[in-house]
Design an enzyme around this catalytic site. Structure first.
Site, short mmCIF file in Angstrom:
data_model
loop_
_atom_site.label_atom_id
_atom_site.label_comp_id
_atom_site.label_asym_id
_atom_site.label_seq_id
_atom_site.Cartn_x
_atom_site.Cartn_y
_atom_site.Cartn_z
N HIS A 1 4.80 2.05 2.22
CA HIS A 1 5.36 1.57 0.94
C HIS A 1 5.29 0.06 0.80
O HIS A 1 5.84 -0.49 -0.12
CB HIS A 1 6.82 2.04 0.79
CG HIS A 1 6.94 3.52 0.69
ND1 HIS A 1 8.06 4.21 1.07
CD2 HIS A 1 6.05 4.46 0.26
CE1 HIS A 1 7.86 5.49 0.90
NE2 HIS A 1 6.64 5.67 0.41
N ILE B 1 6.71 -4.49 -2.23
CA ILE B 1 7.38 -3.31 -1.67
C ILE B 1 7.56 -2.28 -2.77
O ILE B 1 8.03 -2.62 -3.87
CB ILE B 1 8.75 -3.69 -1.09
CG1 ILE B 1 8.61 -4.80 -0.05
CG2 ILE B 1 9.44 -2.47 -0.48
CD1 ILE B 1 9.90 -5.52 0.24
N CYS B 2 7.20 -1.08 -2.46
CA CYS B 2 7.43 0.00 -3.41
C CYS B 2 8.70 0.72 -2.99
O CYS B 2 8.66 1.63 -2.18
CB CYS B 2 6.23 0.95 -3.41
SG CYS B 2 6.49 2.38 -4.49
N ALA B 3 9.85 0.20 -3.54
CA ALA B 3 11.12 0.84 -3.21
C ALA B 3 11.93 0.97 -4.48
O ALA B 3 12.04 0.00 -5.27
CB ALA B 3 11.88 0.01 -2.18
#
Lengths: 152, 446
Positions: free
Chosen positions: A84, A91-93
């Site tokens: 992620h 950041i893919c959150a």
């Protein structure tokens, strides 16, 4: 800088100076715009012994709006290899996007990142890493991520 | 609601003590400011925090349940009171204000009390904010240096002592110099001014005048004070004169004093009554106040008759003929020409003489009474003898008229007869008492 943001950040900084969560240290926090914190995954994990740096960029809407959080990727720090985390540090959150809540804080984001890294099973980049990095906007907040992985 | 909350929200509170975490808004991490509670999930935030959070994302920041502005209302009073009463420091603590109070009172403190609260210029002349304690000393540069004579917008150093073009008069104008001219020319004039060499003299003179004026004022005050004392004393003198009226006289050797004579001349005219009007003969018979001056010459020191306190009476209130009763005995009038002391002495002498006379008269009366008593006693004895003779004669007559056998052995007691006869008893009954009542003691005393 809004007064709420200033006061809130001042308070957070004071609390972080007094007591940081394990594995987290303040690298630089000279203003209420950009902070850098080092993050280390404690215990048994794929990232044992590695230290990463998180960069927070706040705007006047904080904490109503989420901060812009990225892993630092320069000559000193490298972004962790994680499904992620893009190589440019984005950041893919969900908590940094749609799932952000004003009750979250810098410390809470750091702890979430720690736990995200600690639960990683396999060291790999996101599948569309190269394409994303090539066209990625400067701020990850301008990216419309699709949060499909509920396991982390 | 929102306006008041935003105005108070602009304050950044500095809390005296650590605040209970339950009272902290989880958005701004500070104690609730205008606490607001969600109806659906009962979470509490600051009013402004939750409003701005909903504007971005319509859900509860804590449990992410859907939320709209209608679902938010003011928190319960207990929560509001708890945060309102939290002790805080004054916002201007860093500037020096040591004040601390309940949070709800801080606004009032800043608005009305805090000496460090910056306030806008009271005259709206500048955009500065001045601390309340400095307001009085606040001034503007152009308050003092704006030039009304020339067109200088920003007066420079040449205006330090006034505009050079301003029309001024010589500084010796009060002393008579008539020069007027430009301010810049004044130094030149002063060199030629005839009054300039006299400057020191003027200075000294004005100092002396000031000193004299001060002294004059002091003397005036003293004079006023003395005038007051004098008035009071004059009033007392009037009262004394009124009391002493006929005897009030100036000492013969004081007549040369002009102050005394002038002060007494006017009050005498204001006296309502003049005693000499009622005693016209007092001056014509000045030497007859004591009719017995030689008789008791040697007995003036009389210890039996201490000086009597003569009850005071205004002489002019007595009837004019009181001192001259119609009998041949004439009493001398009061001597109003002498001094009061002399009058008192002569009165006392008269009293002594009177006392002597009274005692003398009393003795003469005693002697006369005793002589009279002796004569009465002798006469009484003669009467008693005569009565006894008459009684014997009456007895004999009665014995002759009544036959001896009828009388029997009964002896007639003359006393019984008298008591039996009402007429005789009334005539003779009180006789024995009369003889007893004669005071023999007074007779033997002689």
């Amino acid at each position: 800088m809004g007064s709420i943001a200033t006061r809130r950040l001042a308070k957070e900084l004071r609390e972080l100076s007094l007591e940081c969560p394990t594995g987290i240290k303040i690298l630089s926090a000279n203003d209420f715009h950009t902070w850098r914190l080092s993050i280390e995954v404690m215990g048994d994990s794929l990232y044992q012994g590695q230290v990463f740096a998180l960069q927070f960029i706040f705007d006047a809407q904080y904490p109503i709006a989420s901060p812009e959080v990225t892993f630092v990727s320069d000559e000193h720090y490298k972004a962790p290899i994680h499904p992620h985390v893009y190589s440019n540090g984005h950041i893919c959150a969900s908590i940094l996007g749609t799932e952000w809540s004003p009750i979250l804080s810098v410390a809470a984001v750091c702890v979430t990142m720690q736990s995200m890294l600690a639960s990683c099973k396999k060291l790999e980049r996101p599948p569309d890493n190269d394409r994303y990095v090539r066209h990625a906007p400067k701020s990850p907040k301008n990216t419309r991520f699709v949060y499909d992985d509920d396991t982390v | 609601m929102t306006s008041s909350s935003s105005s108070s929200f602009s304050l950044s509170y500095s809390y005296v003590e650590a605040v209970n975490p339950n009272l902290l808004c989880c958005i701004c991490r500070t104690p609730f400011n205008v606490p607001a509670t969600t109806k659906s999930c009962s979470h509490t935030f600051c009013w402004e925090c939750i409003c701005s959070a909903i504007a971005v994302l319509p859900q509860c920041p804590i449990d992410r349940s859907p939320l709209s502005l209608e679902d938010v209302s003011l928190a319960s009073p207990i929560v509001r009171h708890m945060v309102s009463e939290l002790p805080v420091y004054c916002t201007h603590r860093s500037l020096g204000c040591d004040h601390q109070c309940e949070r709800q009172l801080l606004e009032h403190h800043l608005k009305d009390e805090c000496l460090y609260e910056p306030l806008p210029c009271p005259e709206r002349k500048c955009d500065q904010f001045i601390k309340r304690k400095d307001l009085k000393s606040h001034s503007h540069p152009d308050d003092h240096q704006s030039c009304t004579t020339c067109d200088l917008k920003f007066p420079d150093a040449s205006h330090a002592s006034g505009c050079p073009d301003a029309q001024v008069s010589c500084e010796h104008q009060p002393h008579g110099c008539r020069w007027t001219g430009r301010q810049a020319d004044r130094p030149d004039h002063l060199e030629r001014c005839p009054y300039e060499p006299l400057k020191e003299f003027f200075l000294m003179n004005s100092k002396r005048i000031t000193a004299l004026e001060a002294e004059n004022q002091r003397l005036k005050d003293r004079l006023e004070e003395l005038a007051f004392v004098f008035d009071r004393s004059r009033h007392d003198v009037h009262a004394m004169k009124y009391l002493l009226h006929p005897w009030f006289k100036l000492p013969a050797n004081a007549s040369h004093n002009p102050t005394t004579s002038s002060s007494t001349s006017s009050p005498t005219g204001t006296m309502p009554l003049n005693g000499t009007d009622f005693f016209p003969h007092s001056s014509s018979q000045p030497d007859e106040h004591d009719p017995f001056p030689e008789i008791f010459e040697g007995e003036t020191q009389h210890t039996l008759f201490p000086p009597h306190r003569i009850p005071f009476q205004y002489p002019h209130l007595l009837p004019p003929d009181h001192t001259a009763p119609p009998t041949s005995i004439s009493v001398a009038p009061l001597d109003l020409d002498g001094t009061l002391e002399h009058t008192f002495t002569s009165l006392r002498d008269s009293v002594v003489v009177l006392a002597k006379t009274v005692e003398h008269t009393g003795r003469r009366h005693d002697i006369a009474l005793t002589t009279e008593n002796v004569r009465v006693a002798e006469e009484l004895a003669g009467v008693k003898a005569a009565v006894r003779g008459i009684r014997q004669q009456v007895h004999r007559i009665m014995m002759e008229r009544v036959p001896g056998n009828e009388m029997g052995d009964k002896r007639m007691d003359p006393d019984m007869m008298v008591s039996g006869n009402p007429y005789l008893r009334s005539v003779l009954g009180s006789y024995p008492a009369l003889t007893k009542s004669i005071p023999t003691t007074s007779v033997t005393k002689l």
